[in-house]
Design an enzyme around this catalytic site. Structure first.
Site, PDB file in Angstrom:
ATOM      1  N   SER A 240      31.305   8.320  24.463  1.00  0.00           N
ATOM      2  CA  SER A 240      32.499   8.325  23.626  1.00  0.00           C
ATOM      3  C   SER A 240      33.446   7.248  24.139  1.00  0.00           C
ATOM      4  O   SER A 240      33.176   6.598  25.153  1.00  0.00           O
ATOM      5  CB  SER A 240      33.169   9.691  23.667  1.00  0.00           C
ATOM      6  OG  SER A 240      33.779   9.861  24.924  1.00  0.00           O
ATOM      7  N   LYS A 241      34.548   7.104  23.421  1.00  0.00           N
ATOM      8  CA  LYS A 241      35.509   6.037  23.713  1.00  0.00           C
ATOM      9  C   LYS A 241      35.939   6.007  25.170  1.00  0.00           C
ATOM     10  O   LYS A 241      36.178   4.942  25.723  1.00  0.00           O
ATOM     11  CB  LYS A 241      36.735   6.227  22.840  1.00  0.00           C
ATOM     12  CG  LYS A 241      36.782   5.260  21.699  1.00  0.00           C
ATOM     13  CD  LYS A 241      38.166   5.283  21.085  1.00  0.00           C
ATOM     14  CE  LYS A 241      38.154   4.573  19.755  1.00  0.00           C
ATOM     15  NZ  LYS A 241      39.152   5.086  18.847  1.00  0.00           N
ATOM     16  N   ARG A 242      36.053   7.197  25.770  1.00  0.00           N
ATOM     17  CA  ARG A 242      36.569   7.198  27.139  1.00  0.00           C
ATOM     18  C   ARG A 242      35.594   6.536  28.116  1.00  0.00           C
ATOM     19  O   ARG A 242      35.952   6.182  29.231  1.00  0.00           O
ATOM     20  CB  ARG A 242      36.932   8.617  27.580  1.00  0.00           C
ATOM     21  CG  ARG A 242      35.779   9.487  27.890  1.00  0.00           C
ATOM     22  CD  ARG A 242      36.154  10.955  27.976  1.00  0.00           C
ATOM     23  NE  ARG A 242      35.010  11.756  27.608  1.00  0.00           N
ATOM     24  CZ  ARG A 242      34.071  12.134  28.449  1.00  0.00           C
ATOM     25  NH1 ARG A 242      34.153  11.794  29.713  1.00  0.00           N
ATOM     26  NH2 ARG A 242      33.038  12.834  28.032  1.00  0.00           N
ATOM     27  N   HIS A 243      34.316   6.353  27.686  1.00  0.00           N
ATOM     28  CA  HIS A 243      33.351   5.668  28.550  1.00  0.00           C
ATOM     29  C   HIS A 243      33.430   4.151  28.404  1.00  0.00           C
ATOM     30  O   HIS A 243      32.797   3.420  29.157  1.00  0.00           O
ATOM     31  CB  HIS A 243      31.926   6.101  28.209  1.00  0.00           C
ATOM     32  CG  HIS A 243      31.666   7.544  28.469  1.00  0.00           C
ATOM     33  ND1 HIS A 243      31.455   8.448  27.471  1.00  0.00           N
ATOM     34  CD2 HIS A 243      31.602   8.241  29.625  1.00  0.00           C
ATOM     35  CE1 HIS A 243      31.256   9.639  27.997  1.00  0.00           C
ATOM     36  NE2 HIS A 243      31.354   9.549  29.295  1.00  0.00           N
ATOM     37  N   GLY A 244      34.150   3.696  27.405  1.00  0.00           N
ATOM     38  CA  GLY A 244      34.225   2.256  27.178  1.00  0.00           C
ATOM     39  C   GLY A 244      33.954   1.955  25.720  1.00  0.00           C
ATOM     40  O   GLY A 244      33.962   2.849  24.881  1.00  0.00           O
TER      41      GLY A 244
END
Ligand code: GLU
Length: 464
Positions: A240-244
């Site tokens: 998800s976005k929090r991983h990049g």
């Protein structure tokens, strides 16, 4: 049977990295089998499927070299055909109109919830005569799904997967407003496009059983399925976005080459022994579905960087120079030719195109250069006096080459009784504005005599 695969993205605004991998596997499998790979844009959600969002998918696919072998199919253009299939099923007695009211559906939902079961349509209109239909309700069309027995799919990746047919309720094919559901559209389109192998993310595995029931209701061949485990982040959670970044375009902007991303995505979920660097031709030869792993793979940016470094070193100098020049913007002819000439040295150390572009900028710069703080610190008074001596020596030189510059630098260092590095580092600072660069003699050769002397004089002059 000739293999036909497809990639069927729903436009979301960008080509998702997981979607890119799905596209790649479909492309590779088709190539490996000597078949065909098609692209279908699932653009029935009008709000999301803007022309820009669709274009973003094509841009991503084009960049990765994964456009379809034929013109793309737009799902939204086939809606009438989908509705016709639903009506055909009703005519054959394999689907039926359901006049349930929202309240009745709500009751079913509540009953299922109270019993701790997932919502299943209870079949109340399955065998009821439409003459009993209440007025004022726009009916939906539901498939008469099998009530007993089980469905087994021999998934190419997940292996044999079985569900009890009781678990598949009579799902909706056509909504009250006459529009087809996703489940119907996918099956009709895959059938009409002649798709033999449906390879996609395993978030669609549950759909496959319902879709198989629909194929059978139409007496169509059920395609082969292969459900690819999803990509997870480094911490094991779903990517998800929090991983990049999730969009392929972001990886292009971060300076990854398409062949590096393809190689990385190939290895993310598929393996061939310990091979890490796999060319496209090699991948086509080796790619089979049984070597796709069954567990989720973890995204690892460091691995992608290493691969990218490799592909940058392998890439054609002219191609890299063009990308670098496009990144730098305003570069004149002289700068262009220096960047091209210096590319072999530059590309040895860069992990991304962004880094390569930054590292190449000094070739296109003109005096006075901008200096990094570290470079500035190297230009001490002592260093500048040695650089002045070097300038004189270089000025007197008639032939200009990497070797002759090196000889001159060695001679000046020897005369001043300092180690070569003591002179070479300030020289690097003077010529590049930085403390890291390709070999400094190579830099001087690429800059050529006039520019090298101009850069040296500019720093020596500043000290006076
Ligand atoms: N459009 C679906 C998605 O983007 C894929 C459907 C399919 O591959 O069957 O997830």
């Amino acid at each position: 049977m000739s293999v036909v695969t497809r990639f069927a993205p729903s436009p979301t605004g960008f080509l998702h990295i997981g979607g890119a991998r799905t596209a790649l596997y479909n492309w590779l499998y088709a190539r490996h089998m000597g078949g065909k790979y098609l692209v279908r844009i699932e653009d029935t959600d009008k709000a999301r499927s803007t022309p820009e969002a669709v274009q973003a998918i094509f841009d991503g696919l084009a960049w990765l070299g994964l456009l379809g072998d034929e013109e793309p199919v737009y799902q939204s253009a086939q809606l009438e055909r989908h509705a016709d299939v639903a009506k055909e099923l009703v005519a054959k007695g394999r689907a039926y109109y359901c006049y349930c009211t929202p309240e009745e559906l709500q009751t079913m939902r509540e009953e299922a919830k109270a019993a701790g079961k997932p919502m299943r349509y209870n079949g109340m209109w399955r065998d009821r005569d439409p003459s009993e239909a209440p007025k004022g309700v726009d009916p939906v069309v539901r498939l008469k799904a099998p009530l007993e027995g089980e469905t087994t799919l021999a998934d190419h990746i997940q292996g044999e997967v079985t569900v009890q047919n009781q678990q598949l309720d009579d799902f909706v094919l056509l909504r009250g407003d006459g529009t087809p559901t996703y489940m119907l559209s996918v099956v009709v389109d895959d059938h009409d496009m002649g798709i033999t192998h449906v390879l996609r993310g395993d978030d669609h595995l549950n759909n496959a059983f319902r879709q198989a029931a629909l194929y059978r209701a139409m007496d169509w061949d059920v395609p082969e399925f292969g459900h690819i485990p999803l990509i997870h982040g480094a911490d094991g959670g779903k990517l998800s976005k929090r991983h990049g970044a999730l969009g392929v375009d972001a990886y292009r902007d971060m300076g990854y080459l398409p062949e590096a991303l393809n190689n990385y995505l190939l290895r993310l979920g598929w393996g061939h022994g310990d091979d890490e660097i796999i060319s496209s031709a090699q991948a086509i030869e080796w790619f089979t579905l049984d070597a796709v792993g069954r567990s989720p793979s973890r995204f690892d940016l460091a691995k992608l960087e290493n691969l990218n470094g490799h592909y940058i070193r392998e890439a054609d100098d002219e191609r890299l120079a063009n990308l670098v020049i496009a990144g730098l913007g305003d570069v004149d002819e002289v700068g262009r030719s220096r960047i091209l000439k210096g590319m072999d040295g530059l590309k040895q150390r860069a992990k991304t195109m962004v880094e390569l572009t930054e590292n190449a900028a000094f070739y296109a710069a003109s005096v006075p250069l901008n200096f990094t703080e570290k470079a500035q610190n190297l230009l001490t008074e002592e260093a500048l006096s040695q650089l002045a001596a070097l300038t004189a020596q270089l000025e007197a030189m008639t032939d200009w080459s990497e070797e002759s510059v090196e000889q001159a630098v060695r001679a000046v260092a020897e005369k001043a009784d300092v180690k070569l590095g003591k002179l070479a580092q300030p020289l690097r600072a003077a010529l590049t504005g930085s403390t890291v660069s390709p070999g400094i003699f190579e830099v001087a050769a690429v800059l050529e005599r006039a520019e090298t002397l101009a850069r040296l004089k500019a720093v020596c002059g500043t000290a006076q």
